[in-house]
Design a protein around this motif. Structure first.
Motif, mmCIF file in Angstrom:
data_model
loop_
_atom_site.group_PDB
_atom_site.id
_atom_site.type_symbol
_atom_site.label_atom_id
_atom_site.label_comp_id
_atom_site.label_asym_id
_atom_site.label_seq_id
_atom_site.Cartn_x
_atom_site.Cartn_y
_atom_site.Cartn_z
ATOM 1 N N LYS A 45 0.139 4.126 0.851
ATOM 2 C CA LYS A 45 -0.193 5.049 1.946
ATOM 3 C C LYS A 45 0.291 4.526 3.303
ATOM 4 O O LYS A 45 1.018 5.208 4.012
ATOM 5 C CB LYS A 45 -1.703 5.275 1.971
ATOM 6 C CG LYS A 45 -2.094 6.545 2.691
ATOM 7 C CD LYS A 45 -3.561 6.879 2.473
ATOM 8 C CE LYS A 45 -3.994 7.972 3.439
ATOM 9 N NZ LYS A 45 -5.457 8.023 3.551
ATOM 10 N N CYS A 93 0.852 -1.190 0.000
ATOM 11 C CA CYS A 93 0.000 0.000 0.000
ATOM 12 C C CYS A 93 0.890 1.244 0.000
ATOM 13 O O CYS A 93 1.765 1.368 0.851
ATOM 14 C CB CYS A 93 -0.918 0.013 1.221
ATOM 15 S SG CYS A 93 -1.859 1.544 1.383
ATOM 16 N N CYS A 110 -7.132 2.086 4.135
ATOM 17 C CA CYS A 110 -6.770 3.370 3.503
ATOM 18 C C CYS A 110 -7.735 3.711 2.375
ATOM 19 O O CYS A 110 -7.849 4.869 1.993
ATOM 20 C CB CYS A 110 -5.349 3.316 2.942
ATOM 21 S SG CYS A 110 -4.083 3.018 4.185
ATOM 22 N N VAL A 117 -7.266 -3.128 -3.588
ATOM 23 C CA VAL A 117 -7.546 -1.993 -2.700
ATOM 24 C C VAL A 117 -7.059 -2.295 -1.281
ATOM 25 O O VAL A 117 -7.244 -3.403 -0.783
ATOM 26 C CB VAL A 117 -9.071 -1.703 -2.665
ATOM 27 C CG1 VAL A 117 -9.405 -0.604 -1.673
ATOM 28 C CG2 VAL A 117 -9.584 -1.331 -4.050
ATOM 29 N N VAL A 152 -7.278 3.064 -0.774
ATOM 30 C CA VAL A 152 -6.532 3.545 -1.937
ATOM 31 C C VAL A 152 -6.186 2.343 -2.811
ATOM 32 O O VAL A 152 -6.142 1.201 -2.342
ATOM 33 C CB VAL A 152 -5.222 4.283 -1.546
ATOM 34 C CG1 VAL A 152 -5.537 5.552 -0.772
ATOM 35 C CG2 VAL A 152 -4.285 3.383 -0.773
ATOM 36 N N GLU A 153 -5.933 2.617 -4.092
ATOM 37 C CA GLU A 153 -5.631 1.541 -5.032
ATOM 38 C C GLU A 153 -4.165 1.130 -4.923
ATOM 39 O O GLU A 153 -3.287 1.970 -4.698
ATOM 40 C CB GLU A 153 -5.960 2.002 -6.457
ATOM 41 C CG GLU A 153 -6.680 0.911 -7.204
ATOM 42 C CD GLU A 153 -7.181 1.318 -8.568
ATOM 43 O OE1 GLU A 153 -7.867 2.366 -8.651
ATOM 44 O OE2 GLU A 153 -6.899 0.578 -9.517
#
Ligand SMILES: [Zn+2]
Lengths: 381, 159
Positions: free
Chosen positions: B50, B48, B65, B61, B67-68
């Motif tokens: 992030k 990830c 978070c 995903v 996010v992709e």
């Protein structure tokens, strides 16, 4: 929250096989009992929520197949696939929306008609987990081991839950499996999936149940003792078991925190008089008691050994016998709510606990308590 | 109703061997994970951007978070046991229609370099010989088809 009350409850006897009854028969029995309990007729039901699982029923959109039996014909009917506590929460929200004054919530399950391990295996990811044969018992054994290893919980402490809940079931005519057991007998029962033994497990059951919820205005028109919904919340953890720390109860802690806040309860250990929780396996009672805030993390075993959770203890837990004494899946959660409602009303018969003003009901959805739903019920608005 | 009478009067219908066959897509990253197992006996995860968490198996995903993800990273074929059980009841494998011989060991495993866990078999059937934290290594099948069963089991490196 606008006041909403439980004004009628009905449940069938839980049995290993209700051969004479199809799903719809069970739903009709529960619905009729709930209506009679509320002193209502079907025309006074504004909308219906049915709860079922397609895999268990062996048919798609299984919830729509009980329409005649639950009286949803010509009514607004909606569906929840999950535990009955979640279905009831949806029924509650439909009243809070202002569109309906009453909601009938009915749940059915026949464990006798399918092969349980195949069905519970199918809740796992088909790419990464399902072909490894994992199902409800195996996954729970992994969780039990993670929890017991982390906090030093013993198999004997878990066995105490089996002894207590099976004994409580003698006073519950709806229960399936009243048993007089000793800790030694539980400990001597064969391992199913270490550390879980046969007598740590709930049985396979058939059953149905129903509740009727009503707005304050509608509840006041009925000749019943309303049981008020003081707080409800649910919260879900990750789906993949491998994404979770199976020893933790984050989702339950969060659901409980929100439900208690709604109910204005600061210290649940002091304010709650009775608990009905989802004890599909003995270790779950200990873990969920911690998550519900009745003791610190890791202290569930000591709480079980203290005797406080006995039917005549300081905080009776599963005085009905719990899921260990009858576990029609999905129905079992709604039965926790029904038991709390009966106890608050003082209508729990031989199993009545003295002075129950506030009770907590708890249900789970998904493997190893992925998602938890917590209800706080009380006799006073 | 007496048992014999009940048998005569109450009807139940069998579904027989009726099946509902499915064909599940493993997705881009899932396919990469399974082809790496099949072709190279290697594990791959995804990081990830992030929170830095490495997910195994890889997916699109990061839930927390939201996010992709896109950075595939290698992870070890060794790791440690997070929790375990020894299964004593028979289970008919829906993939093969055969019952796996009991008992068998089952574990949640944290591969070195991963932040999430895999479920798999472990080659020990005495629960007293397994412990949380024990080191394990993946053992692969000779014939591999691109599935989790390309891993035969995880071998305990300490007994
Ligand atoms: Zn992240």
């Amino acid at each position: 929250m606008e006041p909403v009350a439980i004004v009628g409850v009905g449940m069938t006897e839980m049995r290993r096989e209700r051969k004479a009854d199809g799903y719809a028969d069970l739903v009709y029995e529960a619905t009729r009992k709930a209506l009679d309990d509320a002193g209502m007729e079907i025309g006074e039901v504004d909308n219906v929520v049915t709860v079922s699982n397609d895999f268990f029923d062996g048919r798609t959109i299984s919830s729509m197949a009980v329409q005649d039996a639950c009286g949803s014909y010509d009514k607004n009917v909606s569906t929840v696939e999950g535990d009955g506590t979640f279905g009831a929460a949806y029924g509650l929200m439909r009243i809070l929306s202002g569109s309906f004054g009453t909601t009938l919530v009915c749940v059915h399950h026949k464990g006798s008609e399918s092969r349980m391990p195949l069905i519970t295996n199918a809740m796992f990811d088909p790419i990464y987990e399902r072909f490894l044969g994992i199902e409800a018992i195996t996954s729970s054994a992994l969780q039990a081991r993670a929890y017991m290893d982390k906090y030093g919980i013993t198999e004997e402490q878990c066995a105490l839950v089996s002894v207590k809940n099976h004994r409580n079931a003698f006073k519950n005519p709806f229960a399936q499996l009243p048993l007089e057991l000793t800790v030694e007998e539980v400990m001597a029962s064969p391992y199913i999936a270490d550390p879980i033994k046969l007598l740590d497990c709930c049985p396979i059951s058939d059953g149905a149940s129903a509740v009727i919820l009503a707005s304050e205005e509608r509840a006041r028109k009925l000749d019943v003792k309303p049981v008020w919904v003081k707080g409800v919340a649910y919260c879900s953890d990750a789906y993949h078991l491998g994404d979770r720390d199976l020893s933790d109860v984050r989702a339950l802690e969060e659901a409980a925190r929100k439900a208690y806040a709604m109910a204005g309860i600061g210290d649940p250990a002091r304010k709650v008089d009775l608990v009905e929780l989802y004890d599909a396996f003995t270790y779950m009672e200990l873990m969920w008691l911690e998550g519900l805030g009745f003791c610190a993390r890791g202290e569930g075993g000591k709480l079980a050994a203290s005797g406080d959770t006995a039917a005549d203890g300081r905080l009776p837990v599963n005085a009905s016998g719990g899921c260990l004494s009858g576990n029609p899946v999905l129905v079992a959660g709604l039965n926790r709510i029904i038991e709390c409602a009966l106890q608050v009303r003082g209508d729990a018969g031989e199993r009545q606990v003295d002075g129950v003003k506030t009770a907590v009901a708890h249900g789970i959805n998904g493997p190893c308590g992925q998602s938890h739903c917590v209800w706080v019920l009380g006799g006073e608005k | 109703m007496a048992m014999a009478e009940e048998k005569k009067l109450l009807i139940t219908l069998e579904s027989g061997e009726a099946e509902q066959p499915f064909r599940w897509s493993a997705g881009i990253y899932g396919s990469r994970f399974l082809t790496e197992l099949r072709d190279n006996k290697r594990f791959v995860g995804i990081r990830c951007p992030k929170c830095g968490k490495v997910y195994v198996p890889p997916r699109r995903v990061c839930g927390p978070c939201f996010v992709e993800l896109s950075e595939l990273v290698p992870v070890s074929d060794e790791g440690e046991i997070v929790t375990y059980t020894v299964v004593s009841f028979g289970f008919v494998d829906p993939a093969t229609g055969k019952q796996k011989p009991v008992p068998y060991g089952y574990a949640v495993i944290k591969l070195d370099g991963a932040d999430t866990y895999l479920l798999h078999y472990v080659d020990e059937t005495d629960p007293a010989k397994i412990r949380v934290g024990a080191r394990v290594k993946a053992v692969f099948e000779e014939e591999r088809t691109g599935s989790m069963l390309d891993i035969k089991h995880f071998e305990l490196l300490e007994r």
